[in-house]
Design an enzyme around this catalytic site. Structure first.
Site, PDB file in Angstrom:
ATOM      1  N   HIS A   1      -6.542   6.375   7.658  1.00 11.19           N
ATOM      2  CA  HIS A   1      -6.601   5.220   6.750  1.00 11.19           C
ATOM      3  C   HIS A   1      -5.368   4.352   6.985  1.00 11.19           C
ATOM      4  O   HIS A   1      -4.248   4.855   7.069  1.00 11.19           O
ATOM      5  CB  HIS A   1      -6.655   5.708   5.307  1.00 11.19           C
ATOM      6  CG  HIS A   1      -6.439   4.597   4.328  1.00 11.19           C
ATOM      7  ND1 HIS A   1      -7.215   3.465   4.354  1.00 11.19           N
ATOM      8  CD2 HIS A   1      -5.522   4.426   3.341  1.00 11.19           C
ATOM      9  CE1 HIS A   1      -6.788   2.633   3.412  1.00 11.19           C
ATOM     10  NE2 HIS A   1      -5.766   3.191   2.785  1.00 11.19           N
TER      11      HIS A   1
ATOM     12  N   THR B   1       8.611 -12.816  -2.462  1.00  5.88           N
ATOM     13  CA  THR B   1       8.751 -11.756  -1.460  1.00  5.88           C
ATOM     14  C   THR B   1       9.250 -12.399  -0.176  1.00  5.88           C
ATOM     15  O   THR B   1       9.547 -13.598  -0.151  1.00  5.88           O
ATOM     16  CB  THR B   1       7.415 -11.004  -1.245  1.00  5.88           C
ATOM     17  OG1 THR B   1       7.658  -9.853  -0.432  1.00  5.88           O
ATOM     18  CG2 THR B   1       6.348 -11.862  -0.578  1.00  5.88           C
TER      19      THR B   1
ATOM     20  N   ARG C   1       3.544  -7.052  -7.157  1.00  5.97           N
ATOM     21  CA  ARG C   1       3.756  -7.501  -5.769  1.00  5.97           C
ATOM     22  C   ARG C   1       3.900  -6.360  -4.775  1.00  5.97           C
ATOM     23  O   ARG C   1       3.665  -6.543  -3.580  1.00  5.97           O
ATOM     24  CB  ARG C   1       4.978  -8.425  -5.697  1.00  5.97           C
ATOM     25  CG  ARG C   1       6.268  -7.744  -6.058  1.00  5.97           C
ATOM     26  CD  ARG C   1       7.432  -8.704  -6.041  1.00  5.97           C
ATOM     27  NE  ARG C   1       8.658  -8.005  -6.393  1.00  5.97           N
ATOM     28  CZ  ARG C   1       9.863  -8.441  -6.150  1.00  5.97           C
ATOM     29  NH1 ARG C   1      10.028  -9.622  -5.588  1.00  5.97           N
ATOM     30  NH2 ARG C   1      10.930  -7.747  -6.500  1.00  5.97           N
TER      31      ARG C   1
ATOM     32  N   CYS D   1      -9.979   4.596  -0.942  1.00  4.52           N
ATOM     33  CA  CYS D   1      -9.768   4.512   0.517  1.00  4.52           C
ATOM     34  C   CYS D   1     -10.464   5.630   1.293  1.00  4.52           C
ATOM     35  O   CYS D   1     -10.568   5.548   2.518  1.00  4.52           O
ATOM     36  CB  CYS D   1      -8.277   4.515   0.807  1.00  4.52           C
ATOM     37  SG  CYS D   1      -7.432   3.225  -0.123  1.00  4.52           S
TER      38      CYS D   1
ATOM     39  N   GLY E   1       4.908   3.162  -6.044  1.00  9.17           N
ATOM     40  CA  GLY E   1       4.910   3.120  -4.582  1.00  9.17           C
ATOM     41  C   GLY E   1       5.392   4.402  -3.916  1.00  9.17           C
ATOM     42  O   GLY E   1       4.756   4.902  -2.979  1.00  9.17           O
TER      43      GLY E   1
ATOM     44  N   MET F   1       0.957   0.367  -9.186  1.00  2.80           N
ATOM     45  CA  MET F   1       1.197   1.463  -8.240  1.00  2.80           C
ATOM     46  C   MET F   1       2.625   1.950  -8.338  1.00  2.80           C
ATOM     47  O   MET F   1       3.560   1.149  -8.334  1.00  2.80           O
ATOM     48  CB  MET F   1       0.934   0.970  -6.811  1.00  2.80           C
ATOM     49  CG  MET F   1       1.318   1.984  -5.745  1.00  2.80           C
ATOM     50  SD  MET F   1       0.865   1.494  -4.073  1.00  2.80           S
ATOM     51  CE  MET F   1       2.128   0.278  -3.711  1.00  2.80           C
TER      52      MET F   1
HETATM   53  C1  LIG Z   1       4.782  -0.751  -1.410  1.00  3.95           C
HETATM   54  C2  LIG Z   1       6.128  -0.263  -0.896  1.00  3.95           C
HETATM   55  C3  LIG Z   1       6.390  -0.927   0.441  1.00  3.95           C
HETATM   56  C4  LIG Z   1       7.197  -0.649  -1.841  1.00  3.95           C
HETATM   57  O1  LIG Z   1       8.403  -0.066  -1.426  1.00  3.95           O
HETATM   58  P1  LIG Z   1       9.254   0.798  -2.466  1.00  3.95           P
HETATM   59  O2  LIG Z   1      10.592   0.989  -1.892  1.00  3.95           O
HETATM   60  O3  LIG Z   1       8.466   1.987  -2.878  1.00  3.95           O
HETATM   61  O4  LIG Z   1       9.266  -0.253  -3.634  1.00  3.95           O
HETATM   62  P2  LIG Z   1       9.557  -0.044  -5.138  1.00  3.95           P
HETATM   63  O5  LIG Z   1       8.332  -0.421  -5.880  1.00  3.95           O
HETATM   64  O6  LIG Z   1      10.177   1.299  -5.434  1.00  3.95           O
HETATM   65  O7  LIG Z   1      10.648  -1.118  -5.272  1.00  3.95           O
HETATM   66  C5  LIG Z   1      11.869  -1.102  -4.515  1.00  3.95           C
HETATM   67  C6  LIG Z   1      12.451  -2.481  -4.573  1.00  3.95           C
HETATM   68  O8  LIG Z   1      11.677  -3.379  -3.778  1.00  3.95           O
HETATM   69  C7  LIG Z   1      11.268  -4.462  -4.592  1.00  3.95           C
HETATM   70  N1  LIG Z   1       9.950  -4.896  -4.163  1.00  3.95           N
HETATM   71  C8  LIG Z   1       8.754  -4.285  -4.371  1.00  3.95           C
HETATM   72  N2  LIG Z   1       7.778  -5.014  -3.831  1.00  3.95           N
HETATM   73  C9  LIG Z   1       8.364  -6.081  -3.287  1.00  3.95           C
HETATM   74  C10 LIG Z   1       7.875  -7.209  -2.590  1.00  3.95           C
HETATM   75  N3  LIG Z   1       6.564  -7.365  -2.349  1.00  3.95           N
HETATM   76  N4  LIG Z   1       8.745  -8.108  -2.126  1.00  3.95           N
HETATM   77  C11 LIG Z   1      10.061  -7.989  -2.344  1.00  3.95           C
HETATM   78  N5  LIG Z   1      10.584  -6.946  -3.018  1.00  3.95           N
HETATM   79  C12 LIG Z   1       9.740  -6.018  -3.487  1.00  3.95           C
HETATM   80  C13 LIG Z   1      11.234  -3.942  -5.981  1.00  3.95           C
HETATM   81  O9  LIG Z   1      11.332  -4.979  -6.930  1.00  3.95           O
HETATM   82  C14 LIG Z   1      12.441  -3.049  -5.993  1.00  3.95           C
HETATM   83  O10 LIG Z   1      13.572  -3.822  -6.153  1.00  3.95           O
HETATM   84  P3  LIG Z   1      14.696  -3.391  -7.238  1.00  3.95           P
HETATM   85  O11 LIG Z   1      15.181  -2.059  -6.761  1.00  3.95           O
HETATM   86  O12 LIG Z   1      15.702  -4.498  -7.122  1.00  3.95           O
HETATM   87  O13 LIG Z   1      13.972  -3.337  -8.538  1.00  3.95           O
HETATM   88  C15 LIG Z   1       6.136   1.264  -0.732  1.00  3.95           C
HETATM   89  O14 LIG Z   1       6.177   1.901  -1.958  1.00  3.95           O
HETATM   90  C16 LIG Z   1       4.923   1.804  -0.059  1.00  3.95           C
HETATM   91  O15 LIG Z   1       4.675   1.487   1.085  1.00  3.95           O
HETATM   92  N6  LIG Z   1       4.144   2.635  -0.771  1.00  3.95           N
HETATM   93  C17 LIG Z   1       2.870   3.096  -0.299  1.00  3.95           C
HETATM   94  C18 LIG Z   1       1.923   2.035  -0.642  1.00  3.95           C
HETATM   95  C19 LIG Z   1       0.591   2.205  -0.072  1.00  3.95           C
HETATM   96  O16 LIG Z   1       0.437   2.459   1.086  1.00  3.95           O
HETATM   97  N7  LIG Z   1      -0.397   2.029  -0.900  1.00  3.95           N
HETATM   98  C20 LIG Z   1      -1.710   2.065  -0.495  1.00  3.95           C
HETATM   99  C21 LIG Z   1      -2.297   3.336  -0.905  1.00  3.95           C
HETATM  100  S1  LIG Z   1      -3.711   3.718  -0.043  1.00  3.95           S
END
Ligand SMILES: CC(C)(COP(=O)(O)OP(=O)(O)OC[C@H]1O[C@@H](n2cnc3c(N)ncnc32)[C@H](O)[C@@H]1OP(=O)(O)O)[C@@H](O)C(=O)NCCC(=O)NCCS
Length: 332
Positions: free
Chosen positions: A259, A29, A154, A113, A224, A222
């Site tokens: 939260h 990451t 991740r 949460c 996301g 998750m």
């Molecule tokens: C977690 C979060 C930041 C991830 O962002 P996202 O755009 O939804 O991520 P996705 O899982 O759809 O993945 C999008 C891209 O980012 C990448 N990615 C995901 N996590 C990553 C990380 N930690 N580092 C680098 N890249 C990452 C994925 O591999 C994917 O890449 P790809 O398109 O090449 O496959 C976002 O979903 C989020 O904030 N969700 C809410 C989470 C939360 O608050 N949870 C707590 C609940 S109380």
């Protein structure tokens, strides 16, 4: 019926600060990705020897002391965690023993949460009914134990931090109080953020197998975007529902404590609700997402910094896996 109010709050976070650059040693990451997508810069991680009840003990003691009570004056202990000391029995039993309050009733709740608000709702009803006088609600999370640096893990692992917060609820003899608690859930979305194993729904004789570990079924998984979109929508709706139930407008709210899921989610909620950002408690940049511990820690920090003051109307909103979401309106 006697209303209830929060008599004392306390929190504890472990001293070890973990930056995004430290997280980069645990998984593929980058600091840019974490900051841009989540707003998190740092979080705290417990030492390997520290459990959920170890983090919770100083938080409980601080809350009890601030309430002007001794531990033996607590009548009921409610605990919420997704990282219990052991798989069973419930973590509240280990907490009771560590706090030295033998014999009182203990209740484990698993509301992720939203644990604090569900716990406050239970405490409020027991106190209003006259069953108990002093109820301790404690939320503690050692989410660093649940970091999974794999490609599938991740997305959530970058958010996770450790900490504990506690509140003591007791009878109110003035206009301070828990004015409302509103609880919601939607179990049809439980798998949007869940851990499959160990479990009894895995379609085979074992509760836990080596394969569950090898294939990552023991880790959070998750979706996301689903969590993000629902979290923003449900926490925003919860604000308006609470205002309606209490016959108030946004101007009547002095402080909103949401939260601390992720900074981008908080910014979206602030925009959707239309509340000035200076009225909103935000610490996710410093502490990450500590699941149920976020709310009691944020409340305690805001009280101690003077952001939450006596007489303030404070609204709590939470959203978590389940899905679960809830609000509480407090007069401090
Ligand atoms: C977690 C979060 C930041 C991830 O962002 P996202 O755009 O939804 O991520 P996705 O899982 O759809 O993945 C999008 C891209 O980012 C990448 N990615 C995901 N996590 C990553 C990380 N930690 N580092 C680098 N890249 C990452 C994925 O591999 C994917 O890449 P790809 O398109 O090449 O496959 C976002 O979903 C989020 O904030 N969700 C809410 C989470 C939360 O608050 N949870 C707590 C609940 S109380």
């Amino acid at each position: 019926m006697t209303a209830s109010r929060i008599l004392g709050t306390g929190h504890f976070v472990p001293p070890k600060v973990v930056t995004n650059f430290d997280v980069m040693k645990m998984m593929e990451t980058s600091d840019e990705f974490i900051v841009e997508r989540t707003g998190v810069h740092r979080r705290r991680h417990a030492d390997p020897g520290q459990s959920a009840t170890d983090l919770a003990l100083p938080a409980c003691r601080a809350a009890i002391e601030e309430a002007g009570l001794r531990p033996d004056q607590i009548d009921l202990l409610i605990m919420n965690t997704i990282t219990p000391d052991h798989a069973d029995p419930g973590c509240a039993f280990f907490m009771q023993d560590k706090l030295g309050v033998p014999g009182i009733g203990v209740i484990d709740i698993r509301q992720q949460c939203a644990g604090l608000i569900y716990g406050l709702a239970i405490a409020d009803h027991f106190i209003r009914a006259g069953t108990y006088r002093h109820v301790l609600v404690v939320c503690s999370e050692v989410l660093s134990r649940r970091i999974d640096g794999s490609y599938d893990g991740r997305n959530i692992s970058i958010l996770l931090g450790d900490g504990a917060g506690a509140t003591v609820v007791g009878p109110s003899d003035d206009d301070r109080g828990i004015l409302s608690t509103i609880l919601h859930a939607d179990g049809s979305q439980a798998k949007a953020l869940y851990t499959a194993a160990p479990g009894s729904a895995l379609g085979r004789p074992e509760h836990l197998s080596k394969g569950d570990i090898d294939e990552g079924h023991v880790h959070f998984r998750m979706h996301g975007k689903t969590v993000f979109e629902n979290g923003v929508a449900k926490m925003s709706e919860a604000v308006f529902e609470s205002l309606k139930v209490n016959g108030l407008t946004l101007d009547d709210i002095d402080v909103l404590v949401p939260h601390q899921a992720n900074l981008r989610m908080l910014e979206a909620i602030i925009q959707r609700v239309g509340i000035p950002q200076e009225k909103v408690v935000i610490n996710v940049d410093e502490y990450g997402n500590m699941a149920s511990a976020c709310l009691p820690i944020a409340i305690d920090q805001a009280r101690r910094s003077g952001m939450i003051r006596p007489g303030h109307r404070v609204m709590l909103v939470a959203f978590g896996s389940g899905f679960v979401w809830a609000s509480a309106l407090l007069r401090m």
